[in-house]
Design a protein around this motif. Sequence first.
Motif, short mmCIF file in Angstrom:
data_model
loop_
_atom_site.label_atom_id
_atom_site.label_comp_id
_atom_site.label_asym_id
_atom_site.label_seq_id
_atom_site.Cartn_x
_atom_site.Cartn_y
_atom_site.Cartn_z
N GLN A 1 61.40 107.56 91.17
CA GLN A 1 60.13 107.49 90.49
C GLN A 1 59.31 108.74 90.80
O GLN A 1 59.14 109.10 91.96
N VAL A 2 58.78 109.36 89.78
CA VAL A 2 57.99 110.56 89.94
C VAL A 2 56.63 110.21 90.53
O VAL A 2 55.96 109.28 90.08
N GLN A 3 56.22 110.98 91.53
CA GLN A 3 54.93 110.79 92.16
C GLN A 3 54.16 112.09 92.16
O GLN A 3 54.71 113.14 92.46
N VAL A 4 52.88 112.00 91.83
CA VAL A 4 51.97 113.13 91.89
C VAL A 4 50.88 112.80 92.89
O VAL A 4 50.25 111.75 92.79
N ALA A 5 50.66 113.66 93.84
CA ALA A 5 49.72 113.38 94.91
C ALA A 5 48.81 114.57 95.16
O ALA A 5 49.29 115.68 95.42
N GLU A 6 47.50 114.33 95.11
CA GLU A 6 46.51 115.35 95.44
C GLU A 6 45.97 115.10 96.84
O GLU A 6 45.94 113.96 97.31
N SER A 7 45.51 116.15 97.46
CA SER A 7 44.88 116.02 98.75
C SER A 7 43.94 117.20 98.98
O SER A 7 44.01 118.20 98.28
N GLY A 8 43.07 117.07 99.96
CA GLY A 8 42.19 118.16 100.34
C GLY A 8 40.73 117.96 99.99
O GLY A 8 39.91 118.82 100.31
N GLY A 9 40.39 116.88 99.34
CA GLY A 9 39.01 116.64 98.99
C GLY A 9 38.18 116.29 100.20
O GLY A 9 38.69 116.03 101.28
N GLY A 10 36.87 116.29 99.99
CA GLY A 10 35.97 115.96 101.08
C GLY A 10 34.54 116.29 100.73
O GLY A 10 34.20 116.57 99.58
N LEU A 11 33.70 116.26 101.74
CA LEU A 11 32.28 116.55 101.60
C LEU A 11 32.01 117.96 102.09
O LEU A 11 32.35 118.30 103.23
N VAL A 12 31.40 118.77 101.25
CA VAL A 12 31.05 120.13 101.60
C VAL A 12 29.62 120.43 101.16
O VAL A 12 29.07 119.77 100.29
N GLN A 13 29.05 121.45 101.76
CA GLN A 13 27.72 121.89 101.39
C GLN A 13 27.80 122.91 100.26
O GLN A 13 28.81 123.58 100.09
N VAL B 1 54.39 117.27 93.48
CA VAL B 1 55.15 116.33 92.65
C VAL B 1 56.48 116.08 93.34
O VAL B 1 57.21 117.03 93.65
N SER B 2 56.78 114.85 93.55
CA SER B 2 57.98 114.50 94.29
C SER B 2 58.92 113.63 93.47
O SER B 2 58.58 113.14 92.40
N GLU B 3 60.11 113.48 94.00
CA GLU B 3 61.15 112.62 93.43
C GLU B 3 61.60 113.06 92.05
O GLU B 3 61.88 112.24 91.17
N ILE B 4 61.70 114.35 91.86
CA ILE B 4 62.29 114.90 90.65
C ILE B 4 63.31 115.95 91.06
O ILE B 4 63.11 116.68 92.02
N PRO B 5 64.39 116.05 90.32
CA PRO B 5 65.45 116.98 90.72
C PRO B 5 65.20 118.43 90.34
O PRO B 5 65.80 119.33 90.93
N LEU B 6 64.35 118.66 89.37
CA LEU B 6 64.11 120.00 88.86
C LEU B 6 62.62 120.34 88.89
O LEU B 6 61.79 119.47 89.11
N ASP B 7 62.33 121.59 88.65
CA ASP B 7 60.95 122.03 88.58
C ASP B 7 60.24 121.37 87.40
O ASP B 7 60.83 121.13 86.35
N VAL B 8 58.96 121.11 87.57
CA VAL B 8 58.17 120.56 86.47
C VAL B 8 57.95 121.62 85.42
O VAL B 8 58.02 122.82 85.68
N GLU B 9 57.66 121.18 84.21
CA GLU B 9 57.42 122.11 83.12
C GLU B 9 56.00 122.67 83.18
O GLU B 9 55.79 123.87 83.01
N VAL B 10 55.04 121.80 83.43
CA VAL B 10 53.63 122.18 83.49
C VAL B 10 52.93 121.34 84.55
O VAL B 10 53.22 120.16 84.71
N MET B 11 52.00 121.96 85.24
CA MET B 11 51.09 121.24 86.11
C MET B 11 49.67 121.66 85.79
O MET B 11 49.43 122.80 85.39
#
Length: 127
Positions: A1-13, A24-34
């Motif tokens: 199953q393809v999974q897309v995961a973001e990280s790095g957000g938070g509170l900033v001034q 992007v995980s669980e895919i055998p090849l490079d994605v076409e577009v992100m």
Amino acid sequence: QVQVAESGGGLVQPGESLRLSCAVSEIPLDVEVMGWFRQAPGKEREGIACIGRKEGNIVYQDSLKERFTVSRGDAKNTIFLQMNDLRPEDTATYYCAANLVPSHYTCSEPGYQYGYWGQGTQVTVSA
């Protein structure tokens, strides 16, 4: 199953910087577009930038390209969003999306379809 995961957000001034990552995980090849998107409460989701394997170029929303930069990571199917000089109006949930197949549209056009979306990461800019 393809999974897309973001990280790095938070509170900033205001004026500070933040870097988001997307993988992007669980895919055998490079994605076409992100792509990177954001959605503020009560607002329409808007595109920030997209990058395609075939196109090569990164396409930015004009109003953001002076402060936001998308780059490829060394890891497979990984991209980053560097956000500088953040402002309160940048407060939103930031999403990453991926498409695995070619499209008639370019990734910057309204007709472009993304097959997979992450859950989003919250960015809050406040003093």
